[in-house]
Design a protein around this motif. Structure first.
Motif, mmCIF file in Angstrom:
data_model
loop_
_atom_site.group_PDB
_atom_site.id
_atom_site.type_symbol
_atom_site.label_atom_id
_atom_site.label_comp_id
_atom_site.label_asym_id
_atom_site.label_seq_id
_atom_site.Cartn_x
_atom_site.Cartn_y
_atom_site.Cartn_z
ATOM 1 N N LEU A 255 0.789 -1.230 0.000
ATOM 2 C CA LEU A 255 0.000 0.000 0.000
ATOM 3 C C LEU A 255 0.821 1.281 0.000
ATOM 4 O O LEU A 255 0.279 2.337 -0.361
ATOM 5 N N LYS A 256 2.072 1.217 0.381
ATOM 6 C CA LYS A 256 2.844 2.469 0.440
ATOM 7 C C LYS A 256 2.954 3.124 -0.929
ATOM 8 O O LYS A 256 2.924 4.360 -1.041
ATOM 9 N N HIS A 257 3.080 2.315 -1.959
ATOM 10 C CA HIS A 257 3.196 2.870 -3.312
ATOM 11 C C HIS A 257 1.886 2.801 -4.086
ATOM 12 O O HIS A 257 1.774 3.394 -5.159
ATOM 13 N N GLN A 258 0.902 2.098 -3.548
ATOM 14 C CA GLN A 258 -0.430 2.046 -4.157
ATOM 15 C C GLN A 258 -1.485 2.206 -3.072
ATOM 16 O O GLN A 258 -2.228 1.276 -2.757
ATOM 17 N N PRO A 259 -1.574 3.403 -2.489
ATOM 18 C CA PRO A 259 -2.524 3.617 -1.391
ATOM 19 C C PRO A 259 -3.968 3.492 -1.877
ATOM 20 O O PRO A 259 -4.262 3.703 -3.064
ATOM 21 N N ILE A 260 -4.854 3.142 -0.962
ATOM 22 C CA ILE A 260 -6.275 3.034 -1.307
ATOM 23 C C ILE A 260 -6.983 4.327 -0.918
ATOM 24 O O ILE A 260 -6.589 4.999 0.041
ATOM 25 N N ASP A 261 -8.011 4.656 -1.658
ATOM 26 C CA ASP A 261 -8.773 5.875 -1.396
ATOM 27 C C ASP A 261 -9.925 5.552 -0.453
ATOM 28 O O ASP A 261 -10.772 4.697 -0.763
ATOM 29 N N PRO B 164 0.303 6.791 5.691
ATOM 30 C CA PRO B 164 1.151 6.375 4.561
ATOM 31 C C PRO B 164 0.466 5.452 3.570
ATOM 32 O O PRO B 164 1.021 5.176 2.501
ATOM 33 N N TYR B 165 -0.733 4.973 3.904
ATOM 34 C CA TYR B 165 -1.333 3.895 3.111
ATOM 35 C C TYR B 165 -2.643 4.279 2.421
ATOM 36 O O TYR B 165 -3.251 3.443 1.770
ATOM 37 N N VAL B 166 -3.079 5.537 2.573
ATOM 38 C CA VAL B 166 -4.397 5.909 2.057
ATOM 39 C C VAL B 166 -4.352 7.212 1.272
ATOM 40 O O VAL B 166 -3.410 8.008 1.380
ATOM 41 N N LEU B 167 -5.404 7.390 0.491
ATOM 42 C CA LEU B 167 -5.708 8.669 -0.141
ATOM 43 C C LEU B 167 -7.021 9.176 0.438
ATOM 44 O O LEU B 167 -7.887 8.380 0.811
ATOM 45 N N PRO C 255 -2.920 12.296 2.383
ATOM 46 C CA PRO C 255 -3.276 13.128 3.553
ATOM 47 C C PRO C 255 -2.053 13.835 4.124
ATOM 48 O O PRO C 255 -0.919 13.357 3.990
ATOM 49 N N ALA C 256 -2.304 14.989 4.736
ATOM 50 C CA ALA C 256 -1.224 15.658 5.461
ATOM 51 C C ALA C 256 -0.777 14.763 6.606
ATOM 52 O O ALA C 256 -1.583 14.030 7.194
#
Length: 390
Positions: A317-323, A374-377, A383-384
């Motif tokens: 998920l670090k390089h492909q975070p989920i929304d 680090p794992y989401v959008l 996110p900040a």
């Protein structure tokens, strides 16, 4: 039936206190073992309180009496303090009447609110199981006890005994100890993996499926780390037990050497390994993960420096975070910091508003939303890394 003077009964009961260190009974075994060990460190000698553990049961948190019919045993399990020939163990035996009387007395005085009953094996598993069942029947029938009861099922117990135990108990333990026949042979040479233990779990599942009156849950326990078992072995079997036999949970008891046993010089299992097994087990049972999802190392064990969910997320998920605005529930449950309740909260909240910063999640009651950063959008954006103030 005649029961000895109460002081004799409770003296014998107190002498069995150290069984609480070896038999997890509730749904928070780590805190249960820590509590028992702490009590023991504060006292010398025997005390009735040593037999009481505060455990999380299917009926809620309770102080329960944890004891054995006898600490004598004819089996020679290599790790066990009650093994045959272990001269340092005090051998104490109670009758079923004494156990029922003690449980009822302690229940009435509000010292306990439940019973966990195990036993060493004398004259075979059938004879030993009879005594466990007799104690539970006296408690239920003579004393009209309706409280929580957790019974141990002996290796080699008969089908009818298992059925009766499940009628009497809220929970039964059928402990496999090792994840394979070879591992069990190294741990307990006189126990049969398939013919004495696994078959009991299969029978218990059959009983539950075919008799809707049976409410007893089924659990098992593994001894971890004494004979080279791997996390992959333990969790693969756990997954099958959850999915195929409907087990309520699996316990992972980290090995601790006992002086005077064949394994007295084997290194103890680190508590962190035990904890990682529990975390992974919950992902399999509650989060619908597959064993293949767990991030095993080349040796078949889990990382101990991070929990398994974070280890997976770091890889995926670090390089492909989920929304968070469009992920389904199963995807949300892959994110560190999002548990079952938090996932449902997010699904409900996003129907009413856009989620655009972590501060909103904090206001929704989600603890430590920064952990998921680090794992989401959030609505398509990273996110900040600091929570919004408003």
């Amino acid at each position: 039936m005649y029961v000895k003077r109460s002081e004799d009964v409770f003296t014998k009961l107190s002498q069995m206190g150290d069984v609480t260190l070896y038999e997890p009974a509730g749904d928070t075994p780590h805190s249960e073992a820590t509590s028992s060990a702490s009590i023991k460190r504060q006292r010398s000698g025997f005390d009735l309180a040593d037999c009481i553990s505060h455990v999380q049961t299917p009926r809620g948190s309770k102080p329960i009496l944890k004891t054995m019919v006898t600490t004598a045993c004819e089996r020679n399990c290599n790790y066990c303090p009650f093994r045959a020939g272990h001269s340092s163990t005090r051998r104490t035996t109670m009758t079923p009447d004494e156990i029922a009387y003690a449980t009822d007395t302690m229940q009435r005085s509000k010292q306990i609110d439940g019973l966990f009953l195990s036993s060493g094996i004398i004259k075979g598993g059938v004879s030993s199981q009879d005594k466990i069942i007799d104690a539970a029947e006296i408690l239920r029938k003579k004393y009209h006890y309706r409280g929580y009861v957790h019974l141990k099922i002996m290796p080699g117990a008969e089908y009818d005994q298992l059925y009766r135990a499940m009628q009497l108990a809220d929970r039964v333990s059928i402990n496999l100890e090792g994840p394979t026949a070879e591992r069990l042979e190294a741990l307990a040479p006189k126990k049969g993996f398939m013919q004495e233990l696994l078959v009991q779990l299969q029978r218990a599942h059959h009983i539950k499926q075919n008799d809707p009156r049976i409410r007893s849950s089924i659990v098992t326990q593994f001894v971890v780390g004494a004979v080279g078992d791997t996390d992959l072995e333990l969790l693969s079997l756990s997954d099958r037990l959850y999915n195929q036999l409907g087990l309520a949970r699996t316990y992972y008891s980290g090995f601790s050497p006992i002086a005077g046993t064949p394994f007295e010089n084997v290194s103890p299992t680190a508590k962190i390994r035990q904890n990682r097994l529990y975390q992974s087990s919950f992902l399999l049972r509650d989060y619908q993960w597959d064993v293949e999802d767990l991030p095993f190392l080349f040796d078949g064990n889990l990382r101990t420096d991070v929990d398994p969910k974070q280890a997976w997320a770091d890889l995926h998920l670090k390089h492909q975070p989920i929304d968070l605005m469009n992920a389904d529930r199963s995807e949300l449950l892959r994110v560190p910091g999002i548990g079952l309740k938090a996932a449902d909260t997010i699904l409900s909240a996003r129907k009413e508003r856009k989620l655009i910063d972590l501060g909103q999640l904090a206001h929704l009651g989600i603890r430590n939303p920064q952990q998921m950063a680090p794992y989401v959008l959030l609505d398509g954006h990273r996110p900040a890394q600091q929570l919004s103030l408003f």
